[in-house]
Design a protein around this motif. Structure first.
Motif, PDB file in Angstrom:
ATOM      1  N   ARG A   1       1.061  -1.180   0.656  1.00 28.78           N
ATOM      2  CA  ARG A   1      -0.097   0.167   0.133  1.00 28.78           C
ATOM      3  C   ARG A   1       0.925   1.365   0.201  1.00 28.78           C
ATOM      4  O   ARG A   1       0.376   2.196  -0.751  1.00 28.78           O
ATOM      5  N   LEU A   2       2.166   1.321   0.794  1.00 29.02           N
ATOM      6  CA  LEU A   2       3.053   2.938   1.200  1.00 29.02           C
ATOM      7  C   LEU A   2       3.397   3.424  -0.874  1.00 29.02           C
ATOM      8  O   LEU A   2       2.968   3.534  -0.979  1.00 29.02           O
ATOM      9  N   LEU A   3       3.861   1.808  -1.611  1.00 29.94           N
ATOM     10  CA  LEU A   3       4.400   1.835  -2.768  1.00 29.94           C
ATOM     11  C   LEU A   3       2.850   2.525  -3.835  1.00 29.94           C
ATOM     12  O   LEU A   3       3.582   2.660  -5.103  1.00 29.94           O
ATOM     13  N   GLU A   4       2.045   2.632  -3.064  1.00 27.44           N
ATOM     14  CA  GLU A   4       0.250   2.440  -4.399  1.00 27.44           C
ATOM     15  C   GLU A   4       0.656   4.284  -3.919  1.00 27.44           C
ATOM     16  O   GLU A   4      -0.556   4.472  -4.639  1.00 27.44           O
ATOM     17  N   MET A   5       1.048   4.706  -2.544  1.00 25.10           N
ATOM     18  CA  MET A   5       0.184   5.529  -2.555  1.00 25.10           C
ATOM     19  C   MET A   5       0.901   6.972  -3.490  1.00 25.10           C
ATOM     20  O   MET A   5       2.147   6.796  -4.167  1.00 25.10           O
ATOM     21  N   ARG A   6       0.055   8.120  -3.453  1.00 21.39           N
ATOM     22  CA  ARG A   6       0.836   9.111  -4.617  1.00 21.39           C
ATOM     23  C   ARG A   6       0.659  10.420  -4.570  1.00 21.39           C
ATOM     24  O   ARG A   6       0.661  11.509  -4.914  1.00 21.39           O
ATOM     25  N   ILE A   7       0.515  10.329  -2.451  1.00 14.19           N
ATOM     26  CA  ILE A   7       1.086  11.850  -2.327  1.00 14.19           C
ATOM     27  C   ILE A   7       2.374  12.196  -1.522  1.00 14.19           C
ATOM     28  O   ILE A   7       2.497  10.795  -1.303  1.00 14.19           O
TER      29      ILE A   7
ATOM     30  N   ALA B   1      12.557   1.436  -0.423  1.00 10.08           N
ATOM     31  CA  ALA B   1      12.096   3.003  -0.705  1.00 10.08           C
ATOM     32  C   ALA B   1      12.113   3.041  -2.188  1.00 10.08           C
ATOM     33  O   ALA B   1      11.719   3.490  -2.877  1.00 10.08           O
ATOM     34  N   SER B   2      13.530   2.445  -3.278  1.00  7.19           N
ATOM     35  CA  SER B   2      14.151   2.629  -4.596  1.00  7.19           C
ATOM     36  C   SER B   2      12.928   1.765  -5.006  1.00  7.19           C
ATOM     37  O   SER B   2      12.916   2.539  -6.454  1.00  7.19           O
ATOM     38  N   GLN B   3      11.774   1.292  -4.432  1.00  3.56           N
ATOM     39  CA  GLN B   3      10.888   1.041  -5.361  1.00  3.56           C
ATOM     40  C   GLN B   3      10.053   1.659  -6.295  1.00  3.56           C
ATOM     41  O   GLN B   3       9.209   1.526  -7.150  1.00  3.56           O
ATOM     42  N   THR B   4      10.404   2.930  -5.852  1.00  3.65           N
ATOM     43  CA  THR B   4       9.261   3.634  -5.795  1.00  3.65           C
ATOM     44  C   THR B   4       9.960   5.109  -6.071  1.00  3.65           C
ATOM     45  O   THR B   4      11.087   5.509  -5.292  1.00  3.65           O
ATOM     46  N   ASP B   5       9.506   6.278  -7.009  1.00  7.24           N
ATOM     47  CA  ASP B   5      10.730   7.355  -7.340  1.00  7.24           C
ATOM     48  C   ASP B   5       9.642   8.364  -7.577  1.00  7.24           C
ATOM     49  O   ASP B   5      10.170  10.005  -8.484  1.00  7.24           O
TER      50      ASP B   5
END
Length: 300
Positions: A205-211, A234-238
């Motif tokens: 769910r964290l990696l899906e957040m866009r805020i 963390a590097s899985q999302t930029d």
């Protein structure tokens, strides 16, 4: 309690007025037939952004007050005890993470708040992540301090060892706050809430957040993986996550390092680079572990 008048019986000790537990106003409301206790900025600035602080496993919002109070003059601040925790009433059904997120929305509805920034510690972080997942239009930003739950805290005996290792790393006065809360929460509630916490898909769910999301970790926190693992995750999302490591801190950063945490939150809220405050002691430093592309670069 008021001070006795001079006519009080001789020989009795003179009672002093009770010192307020917090500079925030203490209030009650009733939501779905449950009494909910909360604290609020007594005089929030006009048009101030709303910021709510979400407590951890088995605890009340009391240990979050050191940081919340430092931000209460800049943000319209709330520190609720979620239903089943602290001084708030219990629900007939035991709450899980989605239930607690729903309870937070109900609290904001009751207070007439449309949108807020949420600052959580430990279990409060999965609650915020679920809140952002289910009610994305109701959250402005997320601040996740020492997130708990997931495989690293399983099974229960491992989590107990981690908590035992953390206890001597926290200020001794933390025990006076935490122990009564844990006793009030009780063993049956602890078992059921632990199961719900560790089964919740926080990372997904964290990696899906866009805020815009700030994650603050304590370098001495035994409940979290090593910083290199956090960096890997963390590097899985930029796009949205800023991860900051606070040297010298353990798990209850909101209580043990309120000045440093409030400093970081202020910078994050204003989209400013994260830097160290020169007034801090030499052993307290901030390190960026990961910075998403939508965050400004660090200074120097």
């Amino acid at each position: 309690m008021s001070t006795p008048s001079p006519s009080s019986s001789p020989g009795k000790p003179r009672k002093l007025p009770r010192r307020p537990a917090s500079s925030l106003a203490e209030k009650w409301t009733r939501i779905d037939d449950v009494d909910v206790f909360y604290r609020e900025s007594p005089r929030p600035p006009k048009d101030a952004r709303v910021m709510a602080h979400v407590h951890g496993f088995g605890l009340s919002g009391r240990y979050l007050l050191p940081t919340a109070e430092m931000l209460a003059d800049e943000f319209h601040t709330y520190v609720p005890d979620l239903p089943g925790f602290g001084r708030s009433g219990k629900r007939r059904d035991m709450l899980d993470i989605p239930d607690l997120a729903r309870a937070a929305v109900d609290f904001f509805d009751d207070r007439g708040v449309e949108k807020a920034t949420l600052v959580g510690n430990s279990m409060g972080c999965p609650v915020i992540i679920e809140y952002a997942h289910t009610y994305p239009d109701r959250i402005d930003r997320a601040v996740l301090v020492s997130p708990a739950g997931g495989a690293f805290n399983q099974p229960l005996r491992r989590a107990i060892r981690q908590l035992s290792a953390d206890a001597p790393r926290e200020p001794t006065r933390m025990a006076r706050v935490a122990v009564p809360d844990y006793v009030r929460f009780g063993v049956p509630s602890t078992m059921r809430m632990f199961r719900a916490l560790t089964q919740y898909p926080s990372l997904q769910r964290l990696l899906e957040m866009r805020i815009p999301t700030l994650v603050v970790l304590g370098e001495r926190d035994p409940l979290l993986p090593h910083a290199h693992r956090v960096d890997e995750v963390a590097s899985q999302t930029d796009s949205h996550v800023l991860v900051v490591l606070l040297e010298g801190a353990a798990h209850a950063i909101n209580f043990s390092h309120p000045g440093q945490l409030a400093h970081v939150i202020r910078l994050f809220m204003d989209d400013k680079p994260i830097d160290n405050d020169p007034a801090w002691p030499g052993h307290v430093r901030l390190y960026e572990v990961h910075r998403g592309k939508h965050h400004p670069p660090a200074q120097g």
